[in-house]
Structure formats: structure tokens, C-alpha cells
Design an enzyme around this catalytic site. Structure first.
Site, mmCIF file in Angstrom:
data_model
loop_
_atom_site.group_PDB
_atom_site.id
_atom_site.type_symbol
_atom_site.label_atom_id
_atom_site.label_comp_id
_atom_site.label_asym_id
_atom_site.label_seq_id
_atom_site.Cartn_x
_atom_site.Cartn_y
_atom_site.Cartn_z
ATOM 1 N N SER A 267 70.501 -15.114 71.652
ATOM 2 C CA SER A 267 69.058 -15.220 70.925
ATOM 3 C C SER A 267 68.325 -14.070 71.609
ATOM 4 C CB SER A 267 68.361 -16.503 71.322
ATOM 5 O OG SER A 267 69.070 -17.498 70.538
ATOM 6 N N GLY B 281 72.203 -18.289 68.934
ATOM 7 C CA GLY B 281 71.746 -18.890 67.529
ATOM 8 C C GLY B 281 70.471 -19.945 67.651
ATOM 9 N N ASN C 112 77.082 -8.355 66.833
ATOM 10 C CA ASN C 112 78.150 -9.269 66.530
ATOM 11 C C ASN C 112 77.763 -9.644 64.998
ATOM 12 O OD1 ASN C 112 80.187 -11.168 65.975
ATOM 13 N ND2 ASN C 112 79.549 -12.602 67.805
ATOM 14 N N LYS D 98 79.461 -11.617 62.992
ATOM 15 C CA LYS D 98 80.197 -12.879 62.568
ATOM 16 C C LYS D 98 80.613 -12.899 61.136
ATOM 17 C CE LYS D 98 77.168 -15.040 66.166
ATOM 18 N NZ LYS D 98 76.554 -15.995 66.800
ATOM 19 N N HIS E 158 84.917 -15.188 72.048
ATOM 20 C CA HIS E 158 83.650 -15.602 71.545
ATOM 21 C C HIS E 158 83.724 -17.293 71.490
ATOM 22 C CE1 HIS E 158 79.881 -16.377 69.337
ATOM 23 N NE2 HIS E 158 79.570 -15.334 69.766
ATOM 24 N N GLU F 18 77.567 -15.130 77.421
ATOM 25 C CA GLU F 18 76.603 -15.759 76.330
ATOM 26 C C GLU F 18 76.671 -17.024 76.645
ATOM 27 O OE1 GLU F 18 76.677 -13.111 72.665
ATOM 28 O OE2 GLU F 18 78.446 -14.459 72.742
HETATM 29 P P1 PGA Z 1 72.771 -14.817 68.782
HETATM 30 O O1 PGA Z 1 74.426 -14.560 68.613
HETATM 31 O O2 PGA Z 1 72.177 -13.296 68.816
HETATM 32 O O3 PGA Z 1 72.543 -14.825 67.063
HETATM 33 O O4 PGA Z 1 72.315 -15.842 69.281
HETATM 34 C C1 PGA Z 1 74.976 -13.867 69.891
HETATM 35 C C2 PGA Z 1 76.484 -14.113 69.722
HETATM 36 O O5 PGA Z 1 76.878 -15.075 69.308
HETATM 37 O O6 PGA Z 1 77.123 -12.911 70.104
#
Ligand code: PGA
Length: 252
Positions: free
Chosen positions: A213, A174, A9, A11, A96, A168
Site C-alpha cells: 500500500s 493491496g 509490480n 501483477k 512474492h 512486504e
Molecule cells: P500494493 O502491492 O502496492 O498494491 O499494496 C504491493 C506488492 O504486492 O508488491
């Protein structure tokens, strides 16, 4: 047997030029994943979809990060399913937590989008997950059950098979604080139970991803759990080396 799936993803990251660089360099990596029977994909921003689709190995799944449920009309700033189809895009992430938080996306709104995507024979990746407050109050399961039941309401079992779920926990996104594999499996097995209640045996064919993460160094742990079928990865999916490390972790 459910096929493993890695979805990056992206973003709001990468310009079209940067996305094209990744796409052009991804061929060997996609070969490696396919050779190990793993589905791999990325979800770039709208403005990068075309260049990734045109320059990557055709077997790399290219997903949008959102879509509007209407085909066309007065919806400023929105993108429709026929627009994505014309670019050859057939996957869309929905619900999301960042879109739920910053764009007011509700499970009801996701439900309308999921119906529209399934009618167009496309693949929704429906995200769910709880806040730290909900987690600490021990209310994760009730929260996630509501998101799943509302988001997937009214879907026929034969259509549900193509829906991908991503669990998630918001406190793990993050933050570097990934959920333990036991916590992830506990919630994901619970989600599969809800899907079984809603769709019967089809639930066994539905892929459920963990996200939050996930890194090359911890992805293999999740894959050792019976109900976790892959990962939705943000930060660690941006650089080629790291993306390749995620695939290697899935192969283990
Ligand atoms: P991250 O994000 O791997 O940076 O924690 C995952 C997501 O939001 O899909």
C-alpha cells in the site's frame, strides 16, 4: 551510499497494448528519475515484457515476475532465464506473497532460482513478509528471518551485493493499510542485520525495499528511514500520473 529504487509490480494487469502505452509515455518520467539518481523500473507480465523493453526508455528497468531455474525442457507453462535474456530482461521478482500463496512458491524454490539468476549475472528481487496472524502474534522477525536465511542460503557474499530484498507484510498488500514507517524500518533494519550475519559488510550495499500500500502520498515517509532504500509498489504503479507521483515522493 545505496541508490534509491522504485519498482512497480504490475501483477496480472495491463494487456500488451496498455503496457506499450505506458512505456511510450514514460520517457520524461525516467529522465526525471535518473536526474535525481533514482533507479526506476516496472515488472509487467511475461506477454508484455518485450513491448515494454522495446518502447520504453532503455534506462527503465524491466523485470519479470517469476522465472524457472532450468534453462529449457519439459516444464509446461514456465519461462527460462535464456528466454528473458534474449529480450534483454535481467531483473526478476521472486517469492512474492501472492506466488507463495497461489502457486506454492517456497523459500527453497526461490533459493534455486536465485542461484540460477546470479550465475547468469541477473538481479533477483526476493520478497519476504508475514501474514496478519503472524504479525499479531509478534512473530514477524522469526518468520522473516527463516525466509531470508533459506532463500539466500549458499550465496557467495560477492554475489549477494546484487540481490534486492523487498519486505512486504501481507496484511499491507493491496489493503490500503500500509505499515507505519517505524514498523517497516524496524523489520528492514532487522533484515539488514541478518544479511550482515550472512554476508558481512556486503549487507551495507544491499538494497532493501518496503512494499504494501505504498502511494505517492506516503512514499516519502518510508524514505526518511535509514534502512529503507525504496519501494516495491503494486496498485499505485499502474497509472502514469501515480507512478510519477511515486518518483516525486522519492526525490523529496
Ligand atoms: P500494493 O502491492 O502496492 O498494491 O499494496 C504491493 C506488492 O504486492 O508488491
Amino acid at each position: 551510499m545505496r541508490k534509491k529504487l522504485l519498482l512497480g509490480n504490475w501483477k496480472m494487469n495491463k494487456t500488451p497494448r496498455e503496457a506499450k502505452e505506458f512505456a511510450l509515455a514514460s520517457k520524461e518520467m525516467v529522465d526525471y528519475a535518473i536526474a535525481h539518481d533514482i533507479d526506476v523500473g516496472v515488472a509487467p507480465t511475461y506477454v508484455c515484457l518485450q513491448t515494454v523493453k522495446e518502447n520504453a526508455d532503455p534506462r527503465l528497468i524491466v523485470s519479470a515476475q517469476n522465472v524457472n531455474e532450468h534453462d529449457h525442457g519439459a516444464y509446461t507453462g514456465e519461462i527460462s532465464i535464456p528466454m528473458l535474456q534474449e529480450l534483454g530482461i535481467s531483473w526478476v521478482i521472486l517469492g512474492h506473497s501472492e506466488r507463495r500463496e497461489y502457486n506454492g512458491e517456497t523459500s527453497e524454490a526461490c533459493n534455486a532460482k536465485i542461484h540460477a539468476l546470479l550465475a547468469a549475472r541477473m538481479v533477483p528481487v526476493y520478497c519476504c513478509g508475514e501474514s496478519l496472524e503472524t504479525f499479531e502474534a509478534g512473530k514477524t522477525k522469526a518468520w522473516v528471518e527463516e525466509q531470508i536465511r533459506v532463500g539466500l542460503a549458499g550465496i557467495a557474499p560477492e554475489d549477494a551485493a546484487s540481490v534486492v530484498i523487498a519486505y512486504e507484510p501481507i496484511w499491507a498488500i493491496g489493503t490500503g493499510k500500509s505499515a507505519t514507517k517505524e514498523i517497516a524500518e524496524d523489520t528492514i533494519a532487522f533484515i539488514r542485520g541478518i544479511l550482515r550475519d550472512m554476508f558481512g559488510d556486503v549487507a551495507d550495499a544491499m538494497r532493501i525495499l518496503y512494499g504494501g500500500s505504498v502511494k505517492p502520498g506516503n512514499i516519502a515517509e518510508y524514505m526518511s528511514e535509514p534502512d529503507i532504500d525504496g519501494a516495491l509498489v503494486g496498485g499505485a504503479s499502474l497509472a502514469l500520473d501515480s507512478y510519477r507521483g511515486l518518483i516525486e515522493g522519492l526525490v523529496k
